[in-house]
Design a protein around this motif. Structure first.
Motif, PDB file in Angstrom:
ATOM      1  N   PHE A  74      12.619  -5.952  22.675  1.00  0.00           N
ATOM      2  CA  PHE A  74      13.432  -7.096  22.251  1.00  0.00           C
ATOM      3  C   PHE A  74      13.362  -8.094  23.388  1.00  0.00           C
ATOM      4  O   PHE A  74      14.065  -7.944  24.379  1.00  0.00           O
ATOM      5  CB  PHE A  74      14.882  -6.677  22.013  1.00  0.00           C
TER       6      PHE A  74
ATOM      7  N   ALA B 267      12.750  -1.461  24.532  1.00  0.00           N
ATOM      8  CA  ALA B 267      13.653  -0.456  23.963  1.00  0.00           C
ATOM      9  C   ALA B 267      12.933   0.871  23.715  1.00  0.00           C
ATOM     10  O   ALA B 267      13.522   1.936  23.867  1.00  0.00           O
ATOM     11  CB  ALA B 267      14.262  -0.979  22.678  1.00  0.00           C
TER      12      ALA B 267
ATOM     13  N   ASP C 125      20.988   8.867  26.694  1.00  0.00           N
ATOM     14  CA  ASP C 125      22.183   8.178  27.148  1.00  0.00           C
ATOM     15  C   ASP C 125      22.316   6.839  26.415  1.00  0.00           C
ATOM     16  O   ASP C 125      21.427   6.443  25.668  1.00  0.00           O
ATOM     17  CB  ASP C 125      22.080   7.966  28.667  1.00  0.00           C
ATOM     18  N   ASN C 126      23.418   6.124  26.657  1.00  0.00           N
ATOM     19  CA  ASN C 126      23.586   4.806  26.038  1.00  0.00           C
ATOM     20  C   ASN C 126      22.427   3.896  26.423  1.00  0.00           C
ATOM     21  O   ASN C 126      22.026   3.854  27.584  1.00  0.00           O
ATOM     22  CB  ASN C 126      24.886   4.156  26.501  1.00  0.00           C
ATOM     23  N   GLY C 127      21.894   3.210  25.426  1.00  0.00           N
ATOM     24  CA  GLY C 127      20.817   2.275  25.710  1.00  0.00           C
ATOM     25  C   GLY C 127      19.465   2.928  25.896  1.00  0.00           C
ATOM     26  O   GLY C 127      18.501   2.279  26.292  1.00  0.00           O
ATOM     27  N   ALA C 128      19.354   4.223  25.577  1.00  0.00           N
ATOM     28  CA  ALA C 128      18.083   4.922  25.755  1.00  0.00           C
ATOM     29  C   ALA C 128      17.056   4.502  24.711  1.00  0.00           C
ATOM     30  O   ALA C 128      15.862   4.744  24.879  1.00  0.00           O
ATOM     31  CB  ALA C 128      18.303   6.426  25.684  1.00  0.00           C
ATOM     32  N   GLY C 129      17.528   3.885  23.620  1.00  0.00           N
ATOM     33  CA  GLY C 129      16.604   3.461  22.576  1.00  0.00           C
ATOM     34  C   GLY C 129      16.718   4.285  21.310  1.00  0.00           C
ATOM     35  O   GLY C 129      15.882   4.171  20.406  1.00  0.00           O
ATOM     36  N   LYS C 130      17.778   5.071  21.197  1.00  0.00           N
ATOM     37  CA  LYS C 130      17.924   5.956  20.032  1.00  0.00           C
ATOM     38  C   LYS C 130      18.069   5.159  18.737  1.00  0.00           C
ATOM     39  O   LYS C 130      17.392   5.427  17.741  1.00  0.00           O
ATOM     40  CB  LYS C 130      19.152   6.867  20.207  1.00  0.00           C
ATOM     41  N   SER C 131      18.973   4.166  18.771  1.00  0.00           N
ATOM     42  CA  SER C 131      19.182   3.387  17.546  1.00  0.00           C
ATOM     43  C   SER C 131      17.950   2.562  17.209  1.00  0.00           C
ATOM     44  O   SER C 131      17.643   2.327  16.037  1.00  0.00           O
ATOM     45  CB  SER C 131      20.394   2.476  17.698  1.00  0.00           C
ATOM     46  N   THR C 132      17.249   2.121  18.242  1.00  0.00           N
ATOM     47  CA  THR C 132      16.012   1.380  17.988  1.00  0.00           C
ATOM     48  C   THR C 132      15.005   2.289  17.286  1.00  0.00           C
ATOM     49  O   THR C 132      14.342   1.870  16.328  1.00  0.00           O
ATOM     50  CB  THR C 132      15.422   0.862  19.311  1.00  0.00           C
TER      51      THR C 132
ATOM     52  N   TYR D 113      13.086  -2.418  12.152  1.00  0.00           N
ATOM     53  CA  TYR D 113      12.286  -3.031  13.214  1.00  0.00           C
ATOM     54  C   TYR D 113      10.838  -2.607  13.060  1.00  0.00           C
ATOM     55  O   TYR D 113      10.524  -1.421  13.184  1.00  0.00           O
ATOM     56  CB  TYR D 113      12.746  -2.546  14.591  1.00  0.00           C
TER      57      TYR D 113
ATOM     58  N   GLN E 233      24.161   3.871  12.552  1.00  0.00           N
ATOM     59  CA  GLN E 233      25.295   4.128  13.435  1.00  0.00           C
ATOM     60  C   GLN E 233      26.536   3.389  12.937  1.00  0.00           C
ATOM     61  O   GLN E 233      27.619   3.951  12.886  1.00  0.00           O
ATOM     62  CB  GLN E 233      24.929   3.657  14.850  1.00  0.00           C
TER      63      GLN E 233
ATOM     64  N   GLU F 117      23.886   8.841  15.285  1.00  0.00           N
ATOM     65  CA  GLU F 117      25.211   9.155  15.825  1.00  0.00           C
ATOM     66  C   GLU F 117      26.199   9.549  14.724  1.00  0.00           C
ATOM     67  O   GLU F 117      27.262   8.949  14.603  1.00  0.00           O
ATOM     68  CB  GLU F 117      25.790   7.932  16.575  1.00  0.00           C
TER      69      GLU F 117
ATOM     70  N   HIS G 263      24.274  11.487  21.239  1.00  0.00           N
ATOM     71  CA  HIS G 263      24.264  11.653  22.688  1.00  0.00           C
ATOM     72  C   HIS G 263      25.110  12.869  23.087  1.00  0.00           C
ATOM     73  O   HIS G 263      25.257  13.183  24.249  1.00  0.00           O
ATOM     74  CB  HIS G 263      24.713  10.381  23.422  1.00  0.00           C
TER      75      HIS G 263
HETATM   76  N1  LIG Z   1      18.676  -6.215  18.241  1.00  0.00           N
HETATM   77  C1  LIG Z   1      18.491  -6.138  19.571  1.00  0.00           C
HETATM   78  N2  LIG Z   1      18.231  -7.253  20.286  1.00  0.00           N
HETATM   79  C2  LIG Z   1      18.029  -7.179  21.624  1.00  0.00           C
HETATM   80  N3  LIG Z   1      18.079  -6.061  22.334  1.00  0.00           N
HETATM   81  C3  LIG Z   1      18.348  -4.920  21.683  1.00  0.00           C
HETATM   82  C4  LIG Z   1      18.568  -4.898  20.270  1.00  0.00           C
HETATM   83  N4  LIG Z   1      18.813  -3.631  19.898  1.00  0.00           N
HETATM   84  C5  LIG Z   1      18.741  -2.891  21.023  1.00  0.00           C
HETATM   85  N5  LIG Z   1      18.455  -3.656  22.086  1.00  0.00           N
HETATM   86  C6  LIG Z   1      18.268  -3.175  23.476  1.00  0.00           C
HETATM   87  O1  LIG Z   1      17.401  -2.084  23.425  1.00  0.00           O
HETATM   88  C7  LIG Z   1      17.839  -1.033  24.265  1.00  0.00           C
HETATM   89  C8  LIG Z   1      18.038   0.250  23.465  1.00  0.00           C
HETATM   90  O2  LIG Z   1      19.142   0.067  22.587  1.00  0.00           O
HETATM   91  P1  LIG Z   1      19.566   1.136  21.493  1.00  0.00           P
HETATM   92  O3  LIG Z   1      20.639   0.530  20.667  1.00  0.00           O
HETATM   93  O4  LIG Z   1      18.370   1.610  20.781  1.00  0.00           O
HETATM   94  O5  LIG Z   1      20.171   2.290  22.393  1.00  0.00           O
HETATM   95  P2  LIG Z   1      20.953   3.618  21.945  1.00  0.00           P
HETATM   96  O6  LIG Z   1      20.259   4.736  22.597  1.00  0.00           O
HETATM   97  O7  LIG Z   1      21.119   3.670  20.494  1.00  0.00           O
HETATM   98  O8  LIG Z   1      22.351   3.417  22.655  1.00  0.00           O
HETATM   99  P3  LIG Z   1      23.838   3.854  22.152  1.00  0.00           P
HETATM  100  O9  LIG Z   1      24.032   5.255  22.615  1.00  0.00           O
HETATM  101  O10 LIG Z   1      24.708   2.900  22.889  1.00  0.00           O
HETATM  102  O11 LIG Z   1      23.906   3.699  20.689  1.00  0.00           O
HETATM  103  C9  LIG Z   1      19.100  -1.527  24.931  1.00  0.00           C
HETATM  104  O12 LIG Z   1      18.760  -1.999  26.204  1.00  0.00           O
HETATM  105  C10 LIG Z   1      19.560  -2.655  24.057  1.00  0.00           C
HETATM  106  O13 LIG Z   1      20.202  -3.623  24.835  1.00  0.00           O
END
Ligand SMILES: Nc1ncnc2c1ncn2[C@@H]1O[C@H](COP(=O)(O)OP(=O)(O)OP(=O)(O)O)[C@@H](O)[C@H]1O
Ligand SMILES: [Mg+2]
Lengths: 250, 394
Positions: free
Chosen positions: A15, A20, A39-46, A55, A87, A168, A200
Motif C-alpha cells: 500500500f 504489507a 502480530d498487529n500489522g503483520a499483514g494478516k488482514s491483507t 486486494y 475482521q 480474527e 493473533h
Molecule cells: N488499505 C490499506 N491502505 C494502506 N495501508 C494498509 C491498508 N491495509 C493495511 N495496510 C498496512 O499494511 C500493513 C498490514 O496490515 P494488516 O491489516 O494486514 O495487518 P494485520 O496483521 O491484519 O493486523 P491486525 O492484527 O491489527 O489486524 C500495516 O502496516 C497496515 O498499515
C-alpha cells in the motif's frame, strides 16, 4: 497427501510505501485448517483480503486447484469457492439477519425476492451452526457480537464454499463463545471445508489448526505442524526472536 | 416453536418494532391525523371536501420530487438539484409545446429524458470521480437554474393552453365515482389475496405467520383509509388523475425498493457501502440508477407542476421546492444517514408539509409563519430520526 485447493506463491502486496505482504507462500489442502498468526500489522488482514479478491496482489501467483486465478472483485473469489468472513464482519446494520445472509445472492420468484425460501434456508443454516439468534427478522444492529459473527460466518457458508477464510474470528468473543467458535471450525472441517484461520491468539489457533503459518512484517517467518509447535516457538517466530522453519514438508 | 402463530401485537411490541426501524410509518401517520384534527378544529373549512381535493392536487408535484429524494437518501447520497431539474423540465415542456410547436407528449418525454441525463451525469460523477454529492448537486442546482432562465427567454414565462391534456390531467380530470370505488374494491381484494397466499406459503414452509386477526387488521386498515379518501374527496370533485399517478408511483417504488434485488442493494449500500462492495453488489451501477430515478422523478414533478400552473416560469421548481421535497422525505421517516426509509414516507411527508401550509393559510397566517412552523416540524422529525429511533450517524 492430496494436492492443495488453494495455493499462493511469492505473493506481494504494497500500500504505497507500506509493504504489507512480501513473497508469501501459502498452501491450503482439502479438509485442512491452516492458521495464519502474526502480530498487529503483520499483514494478516491483507492476506485475507488477497484471498477474498479485495486486494489484487502486486506480484506472485494464486492458484485454485492448480489453475492460476486473478480475482477482480469479491464476487469472483466467491464464485471460485473462497468465502471470507472479514475482521470487521461487513454486515449492514440496517438490514435484518436474512437480508444480510443473502445479500447479493437473493433467490427470486419471478421478478420479486423469494423471502420465504430465504427465511427457511436461514433457519436451517443457523441451526446447523448451533446459533442462538432470537429471530431472523431482527436488524443485525440488535444482535450481540457473537451472534453477529455467527451471521457473518453463516453468510460465508451459503454458497457451500470449499475454503472459508476467517479473519480474527475470536476477536470480540467471550470465553464460552470462543469455545463455540472453535467447535464450529472443527465442524466446518468435518463437513469438508478447508479453513484459513487468521488470528493473533496462539492458544485459539493451537486448539484447532492442523498447520500454523506465522507472518511477521509481511513475510512468512515460520511454518509449523500444530502438534509439534509450542507457544514459545510461535511467539518467537511472531516477534522475530529467531526465524524457525520446521515441519511444513507436505 | 418458530411456527407458532404470532398473536396480535401488544403496544410494547409496537413500540419496540418502531425503535428497531420497522413501522417507520406509524408515528408519521399519527402525526398527520393530529395535524388534521388540529386544523379542522381551528377552522372547519380545512375539513371541507373542496379544500382536501385542493390539498391532494397541491401535494402531487412536490410529492413526486420527494419520492426521488427518498431513493437517493436510501442509497446514502443527497440531491439538492431536484428543484432546478423540475424547473428545467417544466420549461422544456412549456417552451417546447408553445414556442417550439412540439406535440405535448414529445415535450414531456424530452423533459424526462433531460432528467435521466442529469441523473446519469450526477451518478457517474459521484461514483467514478468520487465527488461528494452534496456539493456536486449544489453546483448542478445553480447551473440548471441558469439553464431554466435561458430556456424561458425572452419572456421569462410561457403559458400552456388550458385545453391541453397536461393541464387537464393535473387540474380537471377526476376519477368517476363508480370507477374510484371499483379501484378501492380491486385494491383491497388484491391486497387481501396477496396477504392470504403469503400466509399460506409461510405456513406450509413451517415459518412464523401472521395471525388471522393481524391480517384482518391490516386489510381492514387499508380498506378504511381508501374508503375515507374516496368518500371525502368524492364530496367535491373527487380523486384527481395526477393524484392517482402519484400514489401508483409510490406503490411501485415501494415494491421495487422492498421486494427486488435492486432495492435490497440500495438499502445495503446506504447502510454500509463497504459491506455492499464486499458482498459483491454492483455498487456503482446501483448508485447511478438511484440518481437517475431521482432526477427523472424530479423532471416528472416539474412537468406536473407546469400542468397544475398551466405555465412554466422562472420560479417553477425554484425557491424552497428542493428543501420542501427533502424535508418531506425526512419528515416521512426516511433517514438522512442512508439505508432506512420507505417510499411511502414521500407521500406522508408531503401531506404533512402541505397540510400545515394549507391549514395555516386558512388561518390567515402569512408565509413567514408557515416557514417557521414547517421548519419546527422538520426539526422535530430529524430529532425523532436521530434520538428516539436510536439512529445516529456512524
Ligand atoms: N488499505 C490499506 N491502505 C494502506 N495501508 C494498509 C491498508 N491495509 C493495511 N495496510 C498496512 O499494511 C500493513 C498490514 O496490515 P494488516 O491489516 O494486514 O495487518 P494485520 O496483521 O491484519 O493486523 P491486525 O492484527 O491489527 O489486524 C500495516 O502496516 C497496515 O498499515
Ligand atoms: Mg487484521
Amino acid at each position: 497427501m492430496t494436492s492443495p485447493v488453494l495455493e499462493l506463491s511469492r505473493v506481494s502486496k504494497s500500500f504505497g510505501a507500506a509493504r504489507a505482504l512480501i513473497d508469501v507462500d501459502l498452501a491450503v489442502h482439502p479438509r485442512e485448517v491452516v492458521a495464519v498468526v502474526g502480530d498487529n500489522g503483520a499483514g494478516k488482514s491483507t492476506l485475507a483480503g488477497v484471498l477474498a479478491g479485495v486486494y489484487p496482489p502486486d506480484a506472485g501467483e494464486m492458484r485454485v486447484d492448480g489453475e492460476p486465478v486473478r480475482f477482480a472483485d469479491p464476487g469472483a473469489a466467491r464464485a471460485r469457492g473462497i468465502a471470507t468472513v472479514f475482521q470487521e464482519l461487513a454486515l449492514c446494520d440496517n438490514l435484518d439477519v436474512v437480508e444480510n445472509l443473502f445479500l447479493g445472492h437473493e433467490p427470486v420468484r419471478g421478478a420479486l425476492l423469494d423471502e420465504i425460501a430465504m427465511e427457511r434456508r436461514a433457519w436451517e443454516l443457523l441451526d446447523q451452526l448451533g446459533a442462538s439468534v432470537p429471530s431472523v427478522r431482527v436488524p443485525v444492529a440488535a444482535l450481540t457480537g457473537g451472534q453477529r459473527r455467527t451471521v457473518a460466518i453463516a453468510r460465508g457458508l451459503l454458497g457451500d464454499p470449499r475454503v472459508v477464510v476467517l479473519d480474527e474470528p475470536t476477536a470480540s468473543l467471550g470465553i464460552r463463545q470462543t469455545a463455540e467458535l472453535l467447535n464450529l471450525v472443527e465442524r466446518l472441517r468435518e463437513r469438508g471445508h478447508s479453513v484459513v484461520f487468521v488470528s493473533h491468539a496462539t492458544s485459539d489457533v493451537q486448539a484447532v489448526a492442523d498447520r500454523i503459518v506465522v507472518l511477521r512484517l509481511g513475510r512468512v517467518n515460520g511454518e509449523f505442524e500444530a502438534d509439534a509447535a509450542t507457544s514459545e516457538d510461535l511467539l518467537a517466530a511472531m516477534t522475530g526472536a529467531r526465524p524457525v522453519r520446521r515441519g511444513g514438508g507436505r | 416453536m418458530k411456527a407458532d402463530r404470532a398473536p396480535l401485537p401488544t403496544p410494547g411490541d409496537v413500540l419496540r418494532r418502531m425503535r428497531e426501524g420497522e413501522l417507520t410509518l406509524l408515528p408519521i401517520a399519527a402525526a398527520l391525523v393530529v395535524i388534521w384534527i388540529g386544523f379542522g378544529l381551528a377552522n372547519p373549512t380545512f375539513w371541507s371536501s373542496e379544500n382536501l381535493v385542493n390539498l391532494s392536487l397541491q401535494s402531487v408535484s412536490t410529492g413526486v420530487i420527494a419520492l426521488g429524494v427518498v431513493i437517493v437518501l436510501l442509497v446514502g447520497q443527497i440531491d439538492l438539484s431536484v428543484g432546478s431539474v423540475s424547473g428545467v423540465a417544466a420549461a422544456v415542456v412549456a417552451a417546447g409545446a408553445v414556442n417550439g410547436g412540439w406535440p405535448l407528449w414529445v415535450g414531456v418525454l424530452v423533459a424526462i429524458a433531460v432528467g435521466v441525463v442529469v441523473g446519469l451525469v450526477l451518478g457517474i460523477a459521484v461514483t467514478r470521480l468520487g465527488l461528494p454529492s452534496f456539493v456536486l448537486t449544489l453546483a448542478a442546482l445553480l447551473v440548471l437554474a441558469g439553464v431554466q432562465v435561458r430556456i424561458l427567454e425572452p419572456a421569462g414565462s410561457v403559458n400552456i393552453p388550458f385545453d391541453s391534456w397536461l393541464v387537464k390531467f393535473c387540474q380537471a380530470w377526476f376519477l368517476p365515482t363508480w370507477f374510484a370505488w371499483s379501484v378501492v374494491v380491486v385494491v383491497v381484494v388484491g391486497f387481501a389475496a396477496t396477504r392470504w397466499s403469503d400466509r399460506r406459503r409461510r405456513r406450509a414452509a413451517d415459518l412464523p405467520y401472521a395471525s388471522t386477526a393481524t391480517t384482518a387488521l391490516h386489510v381492514g386498515t387499508l380498506a378504511a383509509v381508501l374508503c375515507t379518501v374516496v368518500a371525502v374527496l368524492g364530496g367535491a370533485r373527487g380523486v384527481g388523475y395526477s393524484v392517482v399517478l402519484f400514489v401508483v408511483l409510490v406503490a411501485v417504488a415501494d415494491v421495487l425498493l422492498r421486494r427486488t434485488r435492486w432495492g435490497r442493494a440500495v438499502h445495503a449500500i446506504g447502510g454500509n457501502r463497504r459491506a455492499a462492495v464486499l458482498a459483491g453488489l454492483p455498487v456503482r451501477r446501483t448508485v447511478v440508477s438511484a440518481f437517475v430515478a431521482c432526477s427523472a422523478l424530479a423532471a416528472l414533478g416539474g412537468v406536473l407542476a407546469a400542468g397544475r400552473l398551466a405555465a412554466a416560469n422562472q420560479e417553477t421548481g425554484g425557491g424552497d421546492i428542493f428543501l420542501t421535497a427533502i424535508a418531506a422525505a425526512v419528515i416521512g421517516g426516511t433517514s438522512l444517514f442512508g439505508g432506512r426509509g420507505r417510499a411511502w414516507s414521500a407521500l406522508l411527508g408531503v401531506l404533512v408539509i402541505q397540510s400545515i401550509s394549507n391549514g395555516l393559510t386558512l388561518l390567515d397566517l402569512d408565509t413567514a409563519t408557515r416557514s417557521i412552523v414547517t421548519g419546527a416540524v422538520l426539526a422535530l422529525a430529524i430529532t425523532i430520526d436521530t434520538v428516539v429511533r436510536g439512529r445516529r450517524p456512524e
